[in-house]
Design a protein around this motif. Structure first.
Motif, PDB file in Angstrom:
ATOM      1  N   ASN A 186     -14.754  -1.066  -0.315  1.00 49.58           N
ATOM      2  CA  ASN A 186     -16.172  -1.407  -0.498  1.00 49.58           C
ATOM      3  C   ASN A 186     -16.504  -1.874  -1.912  1.00 49.58           C
ATOM      4  N   LYS A 187     -15.502  -2.252  -2.675  1.00 47.22           N
ATOM      5  CA  LYS A 187     -15.722  -2.748  -4.036  1.00 47.22           C
ATOM      6  C   LYS A 187     -15.496  -4.262  -4.085  1.00 47.22           C
ATOM      7  N   ASN A 188     -16.081  -4.895  -5.096  1.00 48.52           N
ATOM      8  CA  ASN A 188     -15.929  -6.333  -5.304  1.00 48.52           C
ATOM      9  C   ASN A 188     -14.798  -6.575  -6.305  1.00 48.52           C
ATOM     10  N   VAL A 189     -13.796  -7.309  -5.864  1.00 49.64           N
ATOM     11  CA  VAL A 189     -12.569  -7.484  -6.631  1.00 49.64           C
ATOM     12  C   VAL A 189     -12.448  -8.927  -7.114  1.00 49.64           C
ATOM     13  N   LEU A 190     -12.035  -9.085  -8.362  1.00 48.36           N
ATOM     14  CA  LEU A 190     -11.737 -10.401  -8.922  1.00 48.36           C
ATOM     15  C   LEU A 190     -10.253 -10.463  -9.265  1.00 48.36           C
ATOM     16  N   ILE A 191      -9.557 -11.465  -8.730  1.00 50.64           N
ATOM     17  CA  ILE A 191      -8.153 -11.691  -9.031  1.00 50.64           C
ATOM     18  C   ILE A 191      -8.061 -12.913  -9.943  1.00 50.64           C
ATOM     19  N   LEU A 192      -7.482 -12.742 -11.111  1.00 50.72           N
ATOM     20  CA  LEU A 192      -7.302 -13.844 -12.049  1.00 50.72           C
ATOM     21  C   LEU A 192      -5.907 -14.425 -11.867  1.00 50.72           C
ATOM     22  N   GLY A 193      -5.845 -15.623 -11.325  1.00 47.43           N
ATOM     23  CA  GLY A 193      -4.555 -16.269 -11.084  1.00 47.43           C
ATOM     24  C   GLY A 193      -4.219 -16.321  -9.607  1.00 47.43           C
TER      25      GLY A 193
ATOM     26  N   ALA B   6      -1.878  -9.877  -4.323  1.00 50.16           N
ATOM     27  CA  ALA B   6      -2.911  -8.920  -4.732  1.00 50.16           C
ATOM     28  C   ALA B   6      -4.173  -9.091  -3.900  1.00 50.16           C
ATOM     29  N   ALA B   7      -4.522 -10.332  -3.566  1.00 49.16           N
ATOM     30  CA  ALA B   7      -5.697 -10.584  -2.738  1.00 49.16           C
ATOM     31  C   ALA B   7      -5.497 -10.013  -1.331  1.00 49.16           C
ATOM     32  N   ALA B   8      -4.309 -10.226  -0.763  1.00 50.82           N
ATOM     33  CA  ALA B   8      -4.022  -9.708   0.579  1.00 50.82           C
ATOM     34  C   ALA B   8      -4.060  -8.181   0.603  1.00 50.82           C
TER      35      ALA B   8
ATOM     36  N   LYS C 122      -6.964  -3.147   1.919  1.00 50.55           N
ATOM     37  CA  LYS C 122      -7.545  -1.899   1.428  1.00 50.55           C
ATOM     38  C   LYS C 122      -9.052  -1.868   1.596  1.00 50.55           C
ATOM     39  N   LYS C 123      -9.572  -2.859   2.323  1.00 49.93           N
ATOM     40  CA  LYS C 123     -10.986  -2.918   2.696  1.00 49.93           C
ATOM     41  C   LYS C 123     -11.928  -3.122   1.517  1.00 49.93           C
ATOM     42  N   ALA C 124     -11.535  -3.989   0.601  1.00 46.54           N
ATOM     43  CA  ALA C 124     -12.449  -4.392  -0.469  1.00 46.54           C
ATOM     44  C   ALA C 124     -13.668  -5.057   0.159  1.00 46.54           C
ATOM     45  N   SER C 125     -14.824  -4.863  -0.471  1.00 45.12           N
ATOM     46  CA  SER C 125     -16.038  -5.498   0.032  1.00 45.12           C
ATOM     47  C   SER C 125     -15.933  -7.012  -0.052  1.00 45.12           C
ATOM     48  N   SER C 126     -15.386  -7.496  -1.160  1.00 44.40           N
ATOM     49  CA  SER C 126     -15.141  -8.933  -1.313  1.00 44.40           C
ATOM     50  C   SER C 126     -13.973  -9.145  -2.255  1.00 44.40           C
ATOM     51  N   VAL C 127     -13.306 -10.280  -2.074  1.00 38.09           N
ATOM     52  CA  VAL C 127     -12.211 -10.677  -2.949  1.00 38.09           C
ATOM     53  C   VAL C 127     -12.510 -12.077  -3.465  1.00 38.09           C
ATOM     54  N   THR C 128     -12.554 -12.213  -4.790  1.00 36.47           N
ATOM     55  CA  THR C 128     -12.748 -13.510  -5.429  1.00 36.47           C
ATOM     56  C   THR C 128     -11.488 -13.859  -6.199  1.00 36.47           C
ATOM     57  N   VAL C 129     -11.020 -15.094  -6.064  1.00 36.05           N
ATOM     58  CA  VAL C 129      -9.826 -15.543  -6.779  1.00 36.05           C
ATOM     59  C   VAL C 129     -10.217 -16.654  -7.743  1.00 36.05           C
ATOM     60  N   LEU C 130      -9.755 -16.525  -8.985  1.00 38.12           N
ATOM     61  CA  LEU C 130     -10.022 -17.503 -10.046  1.00 38.12           C
ATOM     62  C   LEU C 130      -8.730 -18.182 -10.444  1.00 38.12           C
ATOM     63  N   ASP C 131      -8.785 -19.494 -10.621  1.00 36.24           N
ATOM     64  CA  ASP C 131      -7.627 -20.251 -11.076  1.00 36.24           C
ATOM     65  C   ASP C 131      -8.142 -21.604 -11.575  1.00 36.24           C
TER      66      ASP C 131
ATOM     67  N   LYS D 196      -7.631 -18.584   0.289  1.00 38.82           N
ATOM     68  CA  LYS D 196      -8.506 -18.182   1.395  1.00 38.82           C
ATOM     69  C   LYS D 196      -7.699 -17.613   2.552  1.00 38.82           C
ATOM     70  N   SER D 197      -6.482 -18.112   2.745  1.00 38.86           N
ATOM     71  CA  SER D 197      -5.645 -17.598   3.831  1.00 38.86           C
ATOM     72  C   SER D 197      -4.986 -16.277   3.467  1.00 38.86           C
ATOM     73  N   PHE D 198      -5.185 -15.833   2.220  1.00 43.12           N
ATOM     74  CA  PHE D 198      -4.671 -14.527   1.776  1.00 43.12           C
ATOM     75  C   PHE D 198      -5.799 -13.529   1.539  1.00 43.12           C
ATOM     76  N   GLY D 199      -6.966 -13.818   2.082  1.00 41.93           N
ATOM     77  CA  GLY D 199      -8.047 -12.846   2.038  1.00 41.93           C
ATOM     78  C   GLY D 199      -9.168 -13.141   1.075  1.00 41.93           C
ATOM     79  N   ALA D 200      -9.103 -14.246   0.336  1.00 43.35           N
ATOM     80  CA  ALA D 200     -10.165 -14.548  -0.623  1.00 43.35           C
ATOM     81  C   ALA D 200     -11.455 -14.916   0.100  1.00 43.35           C
ATOM     82  N   ASP D 201     -12.535 -14.232  -0.259  1.00 44.57           N
ATOM     83  CA  ASP D 201     -13.859 -14.556   0.277  1.00 44.57           C
ATOM     84  C   ASP D 201     -14.533 -15.634  -0.557  1.00 44.57           C
ATOM     85  N   TYR D 202     -14.248 -15.616  -1.867  1.00 42.82           N
ATOM     86  CA  TYR D 202     -14.828 -16.592  -2.785  1.00 42.82           C
ATOM     87  C   TYR D 202     -13.719 -17.117  -3.691  1.00 42.82           C
ATOM     88  N   ILE D 203     -13.872 -18.361  -4.127  1.00 42.91           N
ATOM     89  CA  ILE D 203     -12.940 -18.941  -5.091  1.00 42.91           C
ATOM     90  C   ILE D 203     -13.733 -19.586  -6.213  1.00 42.91           C
TER      91      ILE D 203
END
Length: 361
Positions: A180-187, A195-197, A202-211, A221-228
Motif C-alpha cells: 500500500n505504499k508508493n514506490v519510485l524506482i530509479l533506473g 525491482a518493479a516486479a 508485494k502489493k505496492a499501491s503504485s510503482v513509478t519508474v524513472l529513466d 509497464k510490463s514489469f508492473g510500472a503504473d507510472y513512468i
C-alpha cells in the motif's frame, strides 16, 4: 571451444584471449562445475572499459549457471535449502564465498567478510585459474551459497538471478513496509525492472519508474510500472504523478541507476517518512548535498546496499520460481555469443546497451 580453458582479460591492452590450461585437483570442500551460461553484468563492462579496476589478468563473469561434474573427497554437499547436491545438478551460486566463522557472516553481511572470495573478481594465477564465468569450468569454494535451478526458470535467464535478482531482494529487505505504499524506482535496467516486479508482487499501491530511455520506460509497464517518467522531460510531469498521492511524494525510493541527478530527484520527491535505498552508485562518483534539517523534519532515512546475503539469494530464486512466467523476464537476453566470441560480446554490449548478452559455453 576447448576441454578446459578461460577467456583471460588483460587490463594492460584490453584483450580477451583464450588461455588453455588443465583443471586443478579439488581441495576439501570444493566443487567443480562445468559452466553452461554466463551473462555480462554492468560491472563486467565497467572493468572492460577501465571504469572499474580489478586485478589483471582476470577471468571475468559472475552471473553463472553450471552443471556439477565433481565434488571433492565424495563429501556430502547440500545447497542453501538443505537439498543434497549431486553430479549432474544444474546450479547457480552466490557471487561470493565466505568463512562461516567470520563476524560479518554472523551479522548477515557475508558479502563484506574479511575472508571474502568473489567469483569473476580474482586475479588469474597458477593456483587460481577457474574462478569466473568466462571459462569452461569454475571451482566453487567452501562457503559459497549454492542453489539448484528450478525447472520453471529458463536456464539461459538463470545467471541473472545470482547478481541482479539477489541484489533486488536485498534492496527490498531494507524497506520496512511496501504494501500500500508508493514506490519510485530509479533506473529501468535489469535491476530496476526486477525491482518493479517485486514491488508489484508485494502489493505496492503504485510503482513509478524513472529513466532517460523511453524504450526502457515503456517496457517497464510490463514489469508492473503504473507510472513512468523520463527525467529529461519537465519536472512537472513527475509532480502530476505525486499529486495523486495523499502524502504528495514517494514512500520508498530505490536507486538502481547510480545517477546523481536521479538520486537528487528521488530526494526532492520524498514523502514524509520516506525510505531511500541506494544500490546503483558502485563506481566512484561525486558527493551529494543533504540538508540535515530536511532529513530530520521529514523523517527521512537512507540505506545503502552492496551485493546481498545468503537469504536474499534464496528469496531471489524463490521469486523467479514462482513468477518467472508472470513477467517477460526471458526478454532480458537480447543476444547470444559463443565463448570464443567473448570480446565481440563485450563490444556489442558496450555499443548497443542491451539488458544482457549471454555467453553460451
Amino acid at each position: 571451444m576447448c576441454n578446459s580453458c578461460v577467456m583471460l582479460f588483460n587490463e594492460k591492452n584490453g584483450s580477451i584471449l583464450p588461455e588453455y590450461t588443465t583443471l586443478p585437483e579439488l581441495q576439501k570442500g570444493e566443487i567443480l562445475v562445468k559452466n553452461k551460461y554466463t551473462t555480462l553484468c554492468g560491472s563486467d563492462l565497467h572493468t572492460f572499459t577501465g571504469r572499474r579496476k580489478e586485478p589483471s589478468p582476470i577471468v571475468l563473469g559472475h552471473e553463472i549457471v553450471g552443471e556439477i561434474i565433481e565434488m571433492s573427497f565424495d563429501e556430502p554437499f547440500c545447497d542453501l535449502n538443505g537439498s543434497i547436491l549431486k553430479t549432474g545438478d544444474l546450479i547457480t551460486w552466490t557471487i561470493f564465498a565466505a568463512t562461516d566463522t567470520d563476524e560479518f557472516v554472523t551479522d548477515k553481511m557475508p558479502q563484506k567478510s574479511a575472508s571474502l572470495f568473489k567469483y569473476g573478481h580474482v586475479q588469474f594465477t597458477e593456483n587460481e585459474k577457474f574462478n569466473g564465468g568466462l571459462g569452461t569450468h569454475c571451482v566453487l569454494k567452501k562457503g559459497t551459497g549454492i542453489l539448484k535451478v528450478p525447472a520453471s526458470i529458463d536456464e539461459k535467464f538463470a545467471p541473472i538471478i545470482n547478481c541482479a535478482g539477489a541484489t533486488v531482494m536485498a534492496a527490498h529487505r531494507l524497506i520496512d513496509q511496501i504494501e500500500n505504499k508508493n514506490v519510485l524506482i530509479l533506473g529501468a535496467g535489469v535491476l530496476g525492472l526486477i525491482a518493479a516486479a517485486v514491488a508489484k508482487e508485494k502489493k505496492a499501491s503504485s510503482v513509478t519508474v524513472l529513466d532517460i530511455d523511453d524504450r526502457r520506460l515503456e517496457k517497464s509497464k510490463s514489469f508492473g510500472a503504473d507510472y513512468i517518467y523520463n527525467s529529461l522531460n519537465p519536472i512537472e510531469e513527475l509532480t502530476s504523478i505525486t499529486s495523486k498521492f495523499y502524502k504528495k511524494g514517494f514512500d520508498a525510493i530505490i536507486d538502481m541507476s547510480g545517477s546523481i541527478e536521479a538520486i537528487k530527484i528521488g530526494l526532492q520527491f520524498s514523502a514524509i517518512g520516506a525510505q531511500h535505498i541506494w544500490i546503483g552508485a558502485v563506481t566512484p562518483t561525486e558527493n551529494i548535498e543533504i540538508n540535515p534539517e530536511v532529513m530530520i523534519r521529514r523523517l527521512l532515512s537512507i540505506k545503502g546496499m552492496h551485493n546481498y546475503n545468503y537469504e536474499d539469494f534464496i528469496k531471489a530464486v524463490n521469486f523467479f520460481e514462482n513468477h518467472f512466467t508472470d513477467y517477460p523476464f526471458d526478454t532480458f537476453i537480447e543476444k547470444e555469443f559463443a565463448l570464443q566470441d567473448t570480446e565481440e560480446a563485450f563490444q556489442y554490449a558496450i555499443k548497443h546497451k542491451p539488458y544482457r548478452v549471454l555467453i553460451t559455453i
